[in-house]
Design an enzyme around this catalytic site. Structure first.
Site, PDB file in Angstrom:
ATOM      1  N   ILE A   1     -33.639  17.662  -8.329  1.00  0.00           N
ATOM      2  CA  ILE A   1     -32.959  17.159  -9.524  1.00  0.00           C
ATOM      3  C   ILE A   1     -33.591  17.848 -10.734  1.00  0.00           C
ATOM      4  O   ILE A   1     -34.825  17.885 -10.860  1.00  0.00           O
ATOM      5  CB  ILE A   1     -33.092  15.625  -9.606  1.00  0.00           C
ATOM      6  CG1 ILE A   1     -32.347  15.019  -8.411  1.00  0.00           C
ATOM      7  CG2 ILE A   1     -32.527  15.105 -10.932  1.00  0.00           C
ATOM      8  CD1 ILE A   1     -32.581  13.556  -8.205  1.00  0.00           C
ATOM      9  N   LEU A   2     -32.747  18.407 -11.580  1.00  0.00           N
ATOM     10  CA  LEU A   2     -33.256  19.219 -12.688  1.00  0.00           C
ATOM     11  C   LEU A   2     -33.317  18.399 -13.968  1.00  0.00           C
ATOM     12  O   LEU A   2     -32.389  17.642 -14.271  1.00  0.00           O
ATOM     13  CB  LEU A   2     -32.347  20.433 -12.869  1.00  0.00           C
ATOM     14  CG  LEU A   2     -32.450  21.396 -11.677  1.00  0.00           C
ATOM     15  CD1 LEU A   2     -31.217  22.270 -11.573  1.00  0.00           C
ATOM     16  CD2 LEU A   2     -33.714  22.232 -11.782  1.00  0.00           C
TER      17      LEU A   2
ATOM     18  N   ASN B   1     -22.807  23.509  -9.381  1.00  0.00           N
ATOM     19  CA  ASN B   1     -23.385  23.010  -8.124  1.00  0.00           C
ATOM     20  C   ASN B   1     -22.283  22.874  -7.083  1.00  0.00           C
ATOM     21  O   ASN B   1     -21.124  22.603  -7.401  1.00  0.00           O
ATOM     22  CB  ASN B   1     -24.029  21.639  -8.379  1.00  0.00           C
ATOM     23  CG  ASN B   1     -24.696  21.069  -7.137  1.00  0.00           C
ATOM     24  OD1 ASN B   1     -25.403  21.783  -6.414  1.00  0.00           O
ATOM     25  ND2 ASN B   1     -24.476  19.792  -6.869  1.00  0.00           N
TER      26      ASN B   1
ATOM     27  N   HIS C   1     -21.234  20.791  -3.676  1.00  0.00           N
ATOM     28  CA  HIS C   1     -21.582  19.487  -3.079  1.00  0.00           C
ATOM     29  C   HIS C   1     -20.644  19.169  -1.912  1.00  0.00           C
ATOM     30  O   HIS C   1     -19.422  19.315  -2.047  1.00  0.00           O
ATOM     31  CB  HIS C   1     -21.491  18.396  -4.158  1.00  0.00           C
ATOM     32  CG  HIS C   1     -21.920  17.064  -3.649  1.00  0.00           C
ATOM     33  ND1 HIS C   1     -23.255  16.714  -3.533  1.00  0.00           N
ATOM     34  CD2 HIS C   1     -21.209  16.009  -3.174  1.00  0.00           C
ATOM     35  CE1 HIS C   1     -23.338  15.496  -3.026  1.00  0.00           C
ATOM     36  NE2 HIS C   1     -22.109  15.042  -2.802  1.00  0.00           N
TER      37      HIS C   1
ATOM     38  N   ASP D   1     -24.483  18.259 -14.954  1.00  0.00           N
ATOM     39  CA  ASP D   1     -24.885  17.554 -16.171  1.00  0.00           C
ATOM     40  C   ASP D   1     -26.195  16.839 -15.853  1.00  0.00           C
ATOM     41  O   ASP D   1     -26.800  17.093 -14.813  1.00  0.00           O
ATOM     42  CB  ASP D   1     -23.769  16.633 -16.680  1.00  0.00           C
ATOM     43  CG  ASP D   1     -23.540  15.432 -15.777  1.00  0.00           C
ATOM     44  OD1 ASP D   1     -24.272  15.275 -14.780  1.00  0.00           O
ATOM     45  OD2 ASP D   1     -22.621  14.642 -16.072  1.00  0.00           O
TER      46      ASP D   1
ATOM     47  N   GLY E   1     -26.841  13.903 -14.874  1.00  0.00           N
ATOM     48  CA  GLY E   1     -26.820  12.954 -13.755  1.00  0.00           C
ATOM     49  C   GLY E   1     -26.921  13.670 -12.414  1.00  0.00           C
ATOM     50  O   GLY E   1     -27.011  14.895 -12.350  1.00  0.00           O
TER      51      GLY E   1
ATOM     52  N   ASP F   1     -24.989  14.805  -9.433  1.00  0.00           N
ATOM     53  CA  ASP F   1     -23.640  15.096  -8.937  1.00  0.00           C
ATOM     54  C   ASP F   1     -22.554  14.385  -9.752  1.00  0.00           C
ATOM     55  O   ASP F   1     -21.538  13.951  -9.208  1.00  0.00           O
ATOM     56  CB  ASP F   1     -23.515  14.720  -7.447  1.00  0.00           C
ATOM     57  CG  ASP F   1     -24.540  15.446  -6.593  1.00  0.00           C
ATOM     58  OD1 ASP F   1     -24.839  16.612  -6.894  1.00  0.00           O
ATOM     59  OD2 ASP F   1     -25.044  14.845  -5.629  1.00  0.00           O
TER      60      ASP F   1
HETATM   61  C1  GRF Z   1     -24.247  22.607   1.379  1.00  0.00           C
HETATM   62  O1  GRF Z   1     -23.511  21.685   2.161  1.00  0.00           O
HETATM   63  C2  GRF Z   1     -24.255  22.220  -0.087  1.00  0.00           C
HETATM   64  O2  GRF Z   1     -23.072  21.625  -0.498  1.00  0.00           O
HETATM   65  C3  GRF Z   1     -25.359  21.196  -0.111  1.00  0.00           C
HETATM   66  O3  GRF Z   1     -26.357  21.754   0.708  1.00  0.00           O
HETATM   67  C4  GRF Z   1     -25.735  22.548   1.719  1.00  0.00           C
HETATM   68  C5  GRF Z   1     -26.382  23.901   1.671  1.00  0.00           C
HETATM   69  O4  GRF Z   1     -26.070  24.658   2.807  1.00  0.00           O
HETATM   70  N1  GRF Z   1     -25.773  20.931  -1.467  1.00  0.00           N
HETATM   71  P1  GRF Z   1     -26.577  26.157   2.961  1.00  0.00           P
HETATM   72  O5  GRF Z   1     -28.086  26.164   2.684  1.00  0.00           O
HETATM   73  O6  GRF Z   1     -25.827  26.981   1.984  1.00  0.00           O
HETATM   74  O7  GRF Z   1     -26.270  26.531   4.378  1.00  0.00           O
END
Ligand code: GRF
Length: 196
Positions: free
Chosen positions: A91-92, A106, A108, A140, A142, A144
């Site tokens: 977390i940044l 990011n 997710h 941002d 928060g 995600d």
């Molecule tokens: C991905 O599912 C990303 O969304 C999540 O961490 C995983 C990273 O996978 N934040 P990789 O290291 O790119 O294989």
């Protein structure tokens, strides 16, 4: 040519997809360097493609703020137009986010705002969701919570394990990331407008 720094913590399969895309002279982006918060396996992909790497371990600093400031120093030196968190599991602090916004995105593994946090795939299965997916969003302050740039959906199959589902999401994420970075590079997606 959009210049990028990618930050990773893990295996870096999404990073690899972006490295492969950037290897094509017709792709409108270039990775200047890859950073990590530990000796992440993902750094090997960068080395294979001849892309410089840097590691800044939080354990070497008195505070998260001091650690993030050092990461930011690396990024400021490189002057990328975009910073991509591709499986960067830290977390940044707000100052870091503010310094780079809106050029900080990011990836997710869920359809945000559903299932934020580090266990998105587990949480989607535990909730009995019948679909999930990939979200690329502005970062941002928060966890995600930043404005969504783009999402791709995926149906959850009956009896699927967490590992199976996460791998299927990652297949989608890799293409999603490559496509969205391209759209940002050619100004089809304007991050300043999404940030407003
Ligand atoms: C991905 O599912 C990303 O969304 C999540 O961490 C995983 C990273 O996978 N934040 P990789 O290291 O790119 O294989």
């Amino acid at each position: 040519m959009l210049s990028i720094v990618v930050l990773v913590s893990g295996s870096g399969s999404n990073l690899r997809a972006l490295l492969e895309a950037c290897d094509n002279p017709l792709y409108p982006a270039k990775i200047l360097a890859v950073g990590a918060d530990s000796a992440a396996a993902g750094l090997e992909h960068a080395e294979e493609f001849g892309v410089p790497t840097f590691v800044v371990s939080e354990g070497n600093f008195d505070s998260r703020e001091a650690w993030a400031e050092r990461v930011l120093e690396h990024i400021r030196f490189l002057k990328p137009e975009l910073v991509v968190l591709a499986g960067f599991m830290k977390i940044l602090p707000e100052a870091f986010v503010e310094a780079l916004s809106p050029g900080l995105i990011n990836l997710h593994p869920s359809l945000l705002p559903d299932f934020p946090g580090a266990n998105a795939v587990r949480d989607a299965l535990a909730a009995g969701a019948n679909k999930t997916g990939s979200t690329i969003h502005l970062v941002d302050k928060g966890v995600d919570t930043g404005p969504v740039i783009s999402q791709r959906e995926l149906e959850i199959l009956p009896g699927e394990t967490q590992a199976e589902l996460h791998e299927r999401i990652k297949v989608i994420e890799r293409k999603h990331l490559v496509d969205v970075v391209k759209q940002i590079a050619v100004q089809e997606i304007k991050l300043e407008e999404i940030a407003r």
